[in-house]
Design an enzyme around this catalytic site. Structure first.
Site, PDB file in Angstrom:
ATOM      1  N   PRO A  11     -14.047   5.977 -61.205  1.00  0.00           N
ATOM      2  CA  PRO A  11     -15.383   6.562 -61.096  1.00  0.00           C
ATOM      3  C   PRO A  11     -15.739   7.050 -59.697  1.00  0.00           C
ATOM      4  O   PRO A  11     -15.391   6.420 -58.702  1.00  0.00           O
ATOM      5  CB  PRO A  11     -16.309   5.409 -61.504  1.00  0.00           C
ATOM      6  CG  PRO A  11     -15.503   4.170 -61.343  1.00  0.00           C
ATOM      7  CD  PRO A  11     -14.081   4.569 -61.623  1.00  0.00           C
ATOM      8  N   ASN A  12     -16.404   8.186 -59.707  1.00  0.00           N
ATOM      9  CA  ASN A  12     -16.963   8.823 -58.498  1.00  0.00           C
ATOM     10  C   ASN A  12     -15.921   9.455 -57.587  1.00  0.00           C
ATOM     11  O   ASN A  12     -16.278  10.092 -56.593  1.00  0.00           O
ATOM     12  CB  ASN A  12     -17.840   7.835 -57.702  1.00  0.00           C
ATOM     13  CG  ASN A  12     -19.009   7.343 -58.523  1.00  0.00           C
ATOM     14  OD1 ASN A  12     -19.750   8.154 -59.074  1.00  0.00           O
ATOM     15  ND2 ASN A  12     -19.181   6.039 -58.647  1.00  0.00           N
ATOM     16  N   ARG A  19     -19.096  13.173 -51.450  1.00  0.00           N
ATOM     17  CA  ARG A  19     -19.509  11.769 -51.439  1.00  0.00           C
ATOM     18  C   ARG A  19     -19.262  11.115 -50.076  1.00  0.00           C
ATOM     19  O   ARG A  19     -18.114  11.038 -49.624  1.00  0.00           O
ATOM     20  CB  ARG A  19     -18.648  11.070 -52.498  1.00  0.00           C
ATOM     21  CG  ARG A  19     -18.835   9.624 -52.621  1.00  0.00           C
ATOM     22  CD  ARG A  19     -17.774   9.019 -53.530  1.00  0.00           C
ATOM     23  NE  ARG A  19     -18.068   7.629 -53.707  1.00  0.00           N
ATOM     24  CZ  ARG A  19     -17.227   6.740 -54.176  1.00  0.00           C
ATOM     25  NH1 ARG A  19     -16.016   7.112 -54.530  1.00  0.00           N
ATOM     26  NH2 ARG A  19     -17.586   5.495 -54.289  1.00  0.00           N
ATOM     27  N   TYR A  24     -15.316   8.630 -46.838  1.00  0.00           N
ATOM     28  CA  TYR A  24     -14.197   9.116 -47.645  1.00  0.00           C
ATOM     29  C   TYR A  24     -13.585  10.423 -47.139  1.00  0.00           C
ATOM     30  O   TYR A  24     -12.598  10.891 -47.702  1.00  0.00           O
ATOM     31  CB  TYR A  24     -14.648   9.274 -49.101  1.00  0.00           C
ATOM     32  CG  TYR A  24     -15.077   7.962 -49.719  1.00  0.00           C
ATOM     33  CD1 TYR A  24     -14.161   6.934 -49.926  1.00  0.00           C
ATOM     34  CD2 TYR A  24     -16.401   7.733 -50.069  1.00  0.00           C
ATOM     35  CE1 TYR A  24     -14.554   5.715 -50.471  1.00  0.00           C
ATOM     36  CE2 TYR A  24     -16.808   6.522 -50.626  1.00  0.00           C
ATOM     37  CZ  TYR A  24     -15.875   5.517 -50.816  1.00  0.00           C
ATOM     38  OH  TYR A  24     -16.259   4.319 -51.357  1.00  0.00           O
ATOM     39  N   ASN A  75      -6.306   4.169 -58.178  1.00  0.00           N
ATOM     40  CA  ASN A  75      -7.514   3.951 -57.384  1.00  0.00           C
ATOM     41  C   ASN A  75      -8.629   3.782 -58.409  1.00  0.00           C
ATOM     42  O   ASN A  75      -9.134   4.765 -58.963  1.00  0.00           O
ATOM     43  CB  ASN A  75      -7.813   5.124 -56.449  1.00  0.00           C
ATOM     44  CG  ASN A  75      -9.026   4.834 -55.575  1.00  0.00           C
ATOM     45  OD1 ASN A  75      -9.758   3.867 -55.810  1.00  0.00           O
ATOM     46  ND2 ASN A  75      -9.251   5.670 -54.579  1.00  0.00           N
ATOM     47  N   ALA A  78     -14.942   1.681 -57.999  1.00  0.00           N
ATOM     48  CA  ALA A  78     -15.755   0.457 -58.083  1.00  0.00           C
ATOM     49  C   ALA A  78     -15.277  -0.490 -59.185  1.00  0.00           C
ATOM     50  O   ALA A  78     -15.540  -1.705 -59.114  1.00  0.00           O
ATOM     51  CB  ALA A  78     -17.219   0.826 -58.306  1.00  0.00           C
ATOM     52  N   HIS A  81     -13.531  -3.835 -58.423  1.00  0.00           N
ATOM     53  CA  HIS A  81     -14.245  -5.072 -58.105  1.00  0.00           C
ATOM     54  C   HIS A  81     -14.914  -5.708 -59.324  1.00  0.00           C
ATOM     55  O   HIS A  81     -15.573  -6.731 -59.195  1.00  0.00           O
ATOM     56  CB  HIS A  81     -15.295  -4.782 -57.023  1.00  0.00           C
ATOM     57  CG  HIS A  81     -14.796  -3.856 -55.950  1.00  0.00           C
ATOM     58  ND1 HIS A  81     -13.743  -4.188 -55.121  1.00  0.00           N
ATOM     59  CD2 HIS A  81     -15.151  -2.586 -55.590  1.00  0.00           C
ATOM     60  CE1 HIS A  81     -13.494  -3.178 -54.293  1.00  0.00           C
ATOM     61  NE2 HIS A  81     -14.336  -2.198 -54.562  1.00  0.00           N
ATOM     62  N   ASP A  88      -6.088  -6.425 -67.218  1.00  0.00           N
ATOM     63  CA  ASP A  88      -5.341  -6.752 -68.443  1.00  0.00           C
ATOM     64  C   ASP A  88      -4.481  -5.580 -68.908  1.00  0.00           C
ATOM     65  O   ASP A  88      -3.369  -5.782 -69.408  1.00  0.00           O
ATOM     66  CB  ASP A  88      -6.312  -7.156 -69.558  1.00  0.00           C
ATOM     67  CG  ASP A  88      -6.900  -8.551 -69.342  1.00  0.00           C
ATOM     68  OD1 ASP A  88      -6.434  -9.280 -68.441  1.00  0.00           O
ATOM     69  OD2 ASP A  88      -7.842  -8.914 -70.089  1.00  0.00           O
ATOM     70  N   GLU A  99      -1.953  -0.347 -56.169  1.00  0.00           N
ATOM     71  CA  GLU A  99      -3.402  -0.184 -56.015  1.00  0.00           C
ATOM     72  C   GLU A  99      -3.658   0.559 -54.712  1.00  0.00           C
ATOM     73  O   GLU A  99      -3.130   0.163 -53.666  1.00  0.00           O
ATOM     74  CB  GLU A  99      -4.067  -1.571 -55.969  1.00  0.00           C
ATOM     75  CG  GLU A  99      -5.551  -1.510 -55.663  1.00  0.00           C
ATOM     76  CD  GLU A  99      -6.172  -2.918 -55.526  1.00  0.00           C
ATOM     77  OE1 GLU A  99      -5.486  -3.922 -55.840  1.00  0.00           O
ATOM     78  OE2 GLU A  99      -7.326  -2.991 -55.099  1.00  0.00           O
ATOM     79  N   HIS A 101      -6.649   2.597 -52.108  1.00  0.00           N
ATOM     80  CA  HIS A 101      -8.022   2.949 -51.750  1.00  0.00           C
ATOM     81  C   HIS A 101      -7.988   3.847 -50.533  1.00  0.00           C
ATOM     82  O   HIS A 101      -7.163   3.648 -49.627  1.00  0.00           O
ATOM     83  CB  HIS A 101      -8.840   1.694 -51.432  1.00  0.00           C
ATOM     84  CG  HIS A 101      -8.902   0.741 -52.584  1.00  0.00           C
ATOM     85  ND1 HIS A 101      -9.686   0.968 -53.676  1.00  0.00           N
ATOM     86  CD2 HIS A 101      -8.220  -0.409 -52.828  1.00  0.00           C
ATOM     87  CE1 HIS A 101      -9.512  -0.020 -54.544  1.00  0.00           C
ATOM     88  NE2 HIS A 101      -8.623  -0.856 -54.062  1.00  0.00           N
ATOM     89  N   LEU A 102      -8.905   4.789 -50.528  1.00  0.00           N
ATOM     90  CA  LEU A 102      -9.033   5.670 -49.357  1.00  0.00           C
ATOM     91  C   LEU A 102      -9.567   4.887 -48.169  1.00  0.00           C
ATOM     92  O   LEU A 102      -9.071   5.006 -47.048  1.00  0.00           O
ATOM     93  CB  LEU A 102      -9.994   6.822 -49.694  1.00  0.00           C
ATOM     94  CG  LEU A 102      -9.497   7.772 -50.778  1.00  0.00           C
ATOM     95  CD1 LEU A 102     -10.662   8.383 -51.531  1.00  0.00           C
ATOM     96  CD2 LEU A 102      -8.632   8.857 -50.167  1.00  0.00           C
ATOM     97  N   SER A 103     -10.594   4.096 -48.426  1.00  0.00           N
ATOM     98  CA  SER A 103     -11.241   3.336 -47.351  1.00  0.00           C
ATOM     99  C   SER A 103     -10.606   1.948 -47.243  1.00  0.00           C
ATOM    100  O   SER A 103      -9.941   1.481 -48.184  1.00  0.00           O
ATOM    101  CB  SER A 103     -12.738   3.202 -47.637  1.00  0.00           C
ATOM    102  OG  SER A 103     -12.953   2.430 -48.811  1.00  0.00           O
ATOM    103  N   ARG A 108     -15.463  -3.351 -45.280  1.00  0.00           N
ATOM    104  CA  ARG A 108     -16.741  -2.899 -45.834  1.00  0.00           C
ATOM    105  C   ARG A 108     -17.532  -4.088 -46.407  1.00  0.00           C
ATOM    106  O   ARG A 108     -17.310  -5.226 -46.027  1.00  0.00           O
ATOM    107  CB  ARG A 108     -16.469  -1.788 -46.862  1.00  0.00           C
ATOM    108  CG  ARG A 108     -15.766  -0.577 -46.233  1.00  0.00           C
ATOM    109  CD  ARG A 108     -15.535   0.517 -47.223  1.00  0.00           C
ATOM    110  NE  ARG A 108     -16.793   1.046 -47.757  1.00  0.00           N
ATOM    111  CZ  ARG A 108     -16.874   1.829 -48.843  1.00  0.00           C
ATOM    112  NH1 ARG A 108     -15.755   2.170 -49.487  1.00  0.00           N
ATOM    113  NH2 ARG A 108     -18.033   2.262 -49.266  1.00  0.00           N
ATOM    114  N   ARG A 112     -16.777  -5.658 -51.905  1.00  0.00           N
ATOM    115  CA  ARG A 112     -15.555  -4.846 -52.049  1.00  0.00           C
ATOM    116  C   ARG A 112     -14.303  -5.625 -51.644  1.00  0.00           C
ATOM    117  O   ARG A 112     -13.193  -5.102 -51.680  1.00  0.00           O
ATOM    118  CB  ARG A 112     -15.651  -3.572 -51.200  1.00  0.00           C
ATOM    119  CG  ARG A 112     -16.733  -2.633 -51.643  1.00  0.00           C
ATOM    120  CD  ARG A 112     -16.725  -1.343 -50.831  1.00  0.00           C
ATOM    121  NE  ARG A 112     -18.031  -0.725 -50.861  1.00  0.00           N
ATOM    122  CZ  ARG A 112     -18.477   0.063 -51.832  1.00  0.00           C
ATOM    123  NH1 ARG A 112     -17.696   0.379 -52.846  1.00  0.00           N
ATOM    124  NH2 ARG A 112     -19.698   0.568 -51.801  1.00  0.00           N
TER     125      ARG A 112
END
Ligand code: DQA
Length: 146
Positions: A11-12, A19, A24, A75, A78, A81, A88, A99, A101-103, A108, A112
């Protein structure tokens, strides 16, 4: 035969470029896809690239990867978390997953710092912007050779 990797964005992430650019960056998701495709070609990998704002669609994509793909880069945004269901799904298909993540999620907000994805992943790469995805492609390419 070329190994294939599903690059899945939650999402997002379709809002990249607009954003919170101070977190990001200004690279769009289309840019991320192009940069990943270029890297994949160099590594001799085939990639599918998908984004969804819907948890169930991400789960469907992971399930469809079973028997079709050799690895997953996720990625989960949200959902990282919050989602036991994505955890699963990764466990269910048993494909090597990275896994990303950009950030740097650990630098943070505390909410997170926990990931439901990490225990189901081969490894985690975060904090390097689009380079996180490229490092994940390298990690999977290496894993396929073992
Ligand atoms: C993110 C980090 C998550 O905490 C956040 O919810 C995102 C993006 C990242 O790539 O840095 O949507 O996964």
């Amino acid at each position: 035969m070329e190994k294939s990797v599903l690059i899945l964005n939650g999402p997002n992430l379709n809002m990249l470029g607009v954003r919170e650019p101070h977190i990001y960056g200004t690279t769009t998701l289309d840019d991320v896809e192009l940069i990943c495709r270029d890297k994949a070609t160099k590594l001799g990998l085939e990639v599918s690239f998908l984004q969804s704002n819907h948890e169930g669609e991400l789960i469907d994509a992971i399930q469809h990867a079973y028997g079709q793909q050799d690895g997953i880069i996720l990625n989960a945004g949200a959902f990282t978390h919050t989602s036991v269901a994505l955890h699963d799904a990764l466990k269910a298909v048993g494909l090597p997953a990275v896994e990303v993540h950009l950030s740097n999620t650990f630098a943070r907000e505390p909410f997170r710092h926990h990931s439901y994805i990490s225990p189901a992943a081969l490894g985690v790469i975060c904090g390097f912007g689009v380079t996180s995805y490229l490092l994940a492609l390298e990690a999977l390419a290496d894993n396929f050779k073992q």
